[in-house]
Motif scaffolding. Structure first.
Motif, short mmCIF file in Angstrom:
data_model
loop_
_atom_site.label_atom_id
_atom_site.label_comp_id
_atom_site.label_asym_id
_atom_site.label_seq_id
_atom_site.Cartn_x
_atom_site.Cartn_y
_atom_site.Cartn_z
N THR A 213 4.64 -8.98 -3.55
CA THR A 213 4.64 -9.16 -2.10
C THR A 213 3.98 -8.02 -1.34
OG1 THR A 213 6.85 -8.16 -1.93
CG2 THR A 213 6.73 -10.56 -2.15
N MET A 214 3.91 -6.83 -1.95
CA MET A 214 3.27 -5.69 -1.28
C MET A 214 2.98 -4.61 -2.31
SD MET A 214 6.44 -3.89 0.76
CE MET A 214 5.37 -2.57 1.36
N ILE A 215 2.09 -3.72 -1.97
CA ILE A 215 1.84 -2.55 -2.82
C ILE A 215 2.58 -1.35 -2.24
CG2 ILE A 215 0.09 -1.00 -3.77
CD1 ILE A 215 0.06 -3.79 -4.98
N CYS A 216 2.28 -1.03 -0.99
CA CYS A 216 2.89 0.14 -0.38
C CYS A 216 2.83 -0.02 1.14
CB CYS A 216 2.16 1.41 -0.79
SG CYS A 216 0.43 1.43 -0.23
N CYS A 217 3.50 0.88 1.83
CA CYS A 217 3.44 0.88 3.30
C CYS A 217 2.35 1.81 3.83
CB CYS A 217 4.80 1.31 3.88
SG CYS A 217 6.03 0.00 3.81
N GLY A 218 1.72 2.57 2.97
CA GLY A 218 0.64 3.45 3.40
C GLY A 218 1.09 4.89 3.54
N VAL A 219 0.18 5.80 3.28
CA VAL A 219 0.48 7.23 3.30
C VAL A 219 0.94 7.68 4.68
CG1 VAL A 219 -0.52 9.54 3.04
CG2 VAL A 219 -1.08 7.75 1.40
N PHE A 220 0.20 7.33 5.72
CA PHE A 220 0.57 7.76 7.07
C PHE A 220 1.94 7.23 7.46
CE2 PHE A 220 1.02 6.97 11.57
CZ PHE A 220 0.63 8.17 12.15
N ASN A 221 2.17 5.94 7.21
CA ASN A 221 3.43 5.33 7.62
C ASN A 221 4.63 5.94 6.89
OD1 ASN A 221 1.80 3.73 9.15
ND2 ASN A 221 2.29 1.82 8.12
N GLN B 94 -3.08 15.19 2.80
CA GLN B 94 -2.91 13.96 2.02
C GLN B 94 -4.22 13.22 1.84
OE1 GLN B 94 0.17 13.07 0.70
NE2 GLN B 94 0.77 15.06 1.54
N LYS B 95 -4.44 12.70 0.64
CA LYS B 95 -5.51 11.75 0.43
C LYS B 95 -5.04 10.38 0.90
CE LYS B 95 -7.84 13.96 -3.47
NZ LYS B 95 -8.32 13.80 -4.87
N MET B 96 -5.93 9.61 1.48
CA MET B 96 -5.57 8.28 1.97
C MET B 96 -5.72 7.25 0.85
SD MET B 96 -4.43 8.30 5.07
CE MET B 96 -3.62 9.88 4.78
N ASN B 97 -4.93 7.51 -0.23
CA ASN B 97 -4.86 6.54 -1.32
C ASN B 97 -3.65 5.64 -1.08
OD1 ASN B 97 -2.71 8.22 -1.96
ND2 ASN B 97 -3.84 9.29 -3.57
N TYR B 98 -3.15 4.99 -2.12
CA TYR B 98 -1.99 4.12 -1.94
C TYR B 98 -0.71 4.89 -1.69
CZ TYR B 98 -4.62 0.00 -3.45
OH TYR B 98 -5.52 -1.03 -3.54
N GLY B 99 -0.67 6.14 -2.11
CA GLY B 99 0.54 6.92 -1.91
C GLY B 99 1.65 6.48 -2.84
N TRP B 100 2.88 6.75 -2.42
CA TRP B 100 4.06 6.39 -3.22
C TRP B 100 4.34 4.90 -3.05
CZ3 TRP B 100 6.26 9.81 -6.49
CH2 TRP B 100 5.97 11.17 -6.29
#
Length: 372
Positions: free
Chosen positions: A251-259, A54-60
């Motif tokens: 309120t938010m963009i994403c929870c993060g790829v790892f999470n 995985q790239k550490m971008n914004y993800g889904w």
């Protein structure tokens, strides 16, 4: 906008890192990374194979398709597209309330319960009526009281099932009565569902499986023992999910790829997680029951294998002062009931690891002897 201080969080922010024996929390003993990775039977190889690619971008942004699919399996009637990933259940509750409540709206909130469910609506300018739960009724609300509170213009009913701090579970028959009253006036019903009864999980029914205008919020923090990844969700019908999407962007963009990956991994192995936690909860509940039976200054309405409880302590002093002294002298942390507007009680999380629970209860009893 003005809002009251968040009583529980302010208390824990100040004191939890000072505790040697923390029996204040409502999480079932958090897993270590090693415990979590062992769920696949191969020391997390399946998880790391995914993570390493995985790239550490914004993800889904709303949560990955795999995450949404796993969450939808927890319900009978929720399409994966109607699941929105949030920053824990606190983020889910905030999103739903932010999207629905406007100044002048009428909101009915179970009380006491998780403070978000009444103080956020107040801060948004709603008129909030409390639907009380009472100890002499085993912390169960009275449907007759809801009938007296509900109005033609009631916008939203907020519940916490199972309840924080008491651990009381509202059964399906009762929830159907709530739904019938909500339907009469077209009110939404928001239920924070982070606590699952692990003795008989089949006794739990989600509001989204009973009511089209029901909204379920949940997370991996309590039942699934992974508060560290801060992943929760809303589950609702399609119309509400689309409404929430608009507000979620603010309120938010994403929870993060790892999470997201870890949350999906935990949900895919939820049977193993729940088996681990069922054993822990039922074992600790027996320890807790024995302690209650032997401690003359404590009484409680026992929770139904839910990870939070709300015992009453028979002591002749302010409950906050008592809890501070207990922490300073014995290293034991509780949440004073005053943080739920219920002085005289404490939130006692009996689902810490067994050694912490036993020593914490032992030291609590020793401290209580000063009042004999």
């Amino acid at each position: 906008m003005k809002i009251a201080g968040f009583g529980v969080e302010e208390w824990l922010n100040k004191w939890e890192k000072s505790a040697t024996y923390d029996i204040s929390q409502s999480t079932i003993s958090s897993m270590t990374m090693a415990e979590a990775l062992a769920l696949d039977g191969n020391d997390g190889a399946s998880f790391y194979d995914l993570l390493n690619s995985q790239k550490m971008n914004y993800g889904w942004i709303e949560g990955s398709p795999d995450f949404k699919a796993e969450v939808s399996k927890l319900y009978k009637h929720v399409d994966p597209d109607n699941v929105l990933q949030t920053n824990g259940a606190t983020g889910a509750n905030h999103l739903a309330l932010y999207a629905l409540v406007e100044p002048g709206d009428h909101v009915i909130s179970e009380y006491p319960s998780y403070q978000q469910l009444y103080d956020i609506p107040k801060s948004l300018g709603a008129e909030v009526d409390f639907w009380h739960i009472r100890e002499d009724k085993d912390w169960y609300p009275d449907i007759a009281e809801l009938k007296s509170l509900i109005r033609p213009d009631t916008k939203l009913i907020c519940l916490n099932n199972a309840n924080n701090p008491t651990g009381t579970l509202l059964d399906e028959a009762f929830l159907k009565q709530v739904v019938a009253l909500a339907e009469e006036v077209g009110a939404y019903v928001l239920v924070d569902e982070v606590y699952l009864p692990l003795d008989h999980p089949e006794n739990f029914t989600s509001i989204v499986d009973l009511y089209d205008k029901g909204i379920a919020t949940n997370s991996l923090s309590k039942t699934y023992s992974m508060p560290g990844i801060r992943v929760g969700w809303t589950a609702s019908n399609h119309e509400l999910a689309d409404r929430f999407r608009k507000y979620r962007d603010y309120t938010m963009i994403c929870c993060g790829v790892f999470n997201d990956l870890m949350a999906t991994y935990i949900l895919k192995h939820r049977d193993k997680v729940l088996a681990r936690n069922r054993q822990l909860v039922l074992n600790n509940l027996n320890i807790y029951k024995d302690w209650i039976d032997s401690e003359p200054r404590a009484s409680v309405v026992m929770p139904q294998a839910v990870s939070t409880s709300f015992p009453k302590l028979d002591i002749p002093e302010d409950i906050e002062s008592f809890c501070v002294q207990l922490l300073q002298e014995q290293g034991v942390l509780l949440v004073p009931g005053s943080r739920f507007d219920m002085p005289g009680h404490v939130r006692l999380g009996y689902c810490a690891d067994e050694a912490t629970l036993k020593e914490g209860l032992k030291r609590l009893s020793e401290f209580l002897r000063q009042y004999d």
